[in-house]
Each structure stands twice: as structure tokens, then as C-alpha cells.
Design an enzyme around this catalytic site. Sequence first.
Site: not given
Ligand code: 5GP
Length: 115
Positions: A31-32, A88, A101
Site C-alpha cells: 500500500d502506498i 471495504n 481489494h
Molecule cells: P480502500 O479505502 O479503497 O479500501 O483502500 C484503497 C487503498 O489503496 C488505500 O489504502 C490507499 O493507500 C491505496 N492506494 C491508492 N492508490 C494507490 C496507488 O496508486 N498505489 C498503491 N500502492 N496503493 C494505492
Amino acid sequence: MKEDCIFCKIISKSIPSTIVYEDDAVMAFNDINPQAPIHAIVIPKKHIERISDLRPEDSKLISKVISAGNKIAKEKKIADSGYRFIINCNKDAGQAVFHIHMHVIGGRQMGWPPG
Ligand code: 5GP
Ligand code: ZN
């Protein structure tokens, strides 16, 4: 593959990521914006927007996502100490990326209930 999907772009490698697992159906990367010492994201390569869109024929695919998460936990040596899988769905859960994811989080004590 959906043109404007950030995770489809990670799959096609047009957006770089640190890949921690990949096979024909599934990919995982760090995760970024990590929320714990270990924080990986596991995705099916098939673009499905949210967990509630899963169809019965996707059950094997989701089982592969879970297996990949278990492999990552083992490899990152958090299998015994403990880890959490999070998926989520939609606004109240805080879903930000609309390509299914599973977060794999570990390496620290976690709280319950989640925020
Ligand atoms: P959500 O809130 O949708 O469950 O989680 C999305 C996750 O994707 C977040 O934890 C966010 O940090 C991660 N994320 C979003 N954009 C990127 C990206 O471009 N690269 C990576 N490695 N993670 C990402
Ligand atoms: Zn996608």
C-alpha cells in the site's frame, strides 16, 4: 481492464508498484500509504468494482485472493503474530478505489472494533 481504474493500471504496470505476489489471476503490492508495518493490497486481475458485485462464478477467484493474502502473511513473518484482512465496500466502509481489494495488515497490535 477499465481505462480509468488505478488498480487496473497497476496490473498493466502503467503505474509502478512494489509487487509482493503475482499469478495469472491475482496481484498484490505494498500500500502506498501503509497503516501498519506490513500493509499489502491483494486484487483480482479481473475488474470487479466492489465485493457486493461478486457473482457465484467468482468464488474461486476470491478464494485465490485469500490464499495470496495468507502466503504474503507467511512470507512477511506475521502469520503467527497475527494479521487482518479487510475488504471495504462503498461509502460508509471508506472504499476509495472501486476495484475489489483486500488489505493485508499486520506487524503491530490492532484495535477492535475498527474505526
Ligand atoms: P480502500 O479505502 O479503497 O479500501 O483502500 C484503497 C487503498 O489503496 C488505500 O489504502 C490507499 O493507500 C491505496 N492506494 C491508492 N492508490 C494507490 C496507488 O496508486 N498505489 C498503491 N500502492 N496503493 C494505492
Ligand atoms: Zn480495475
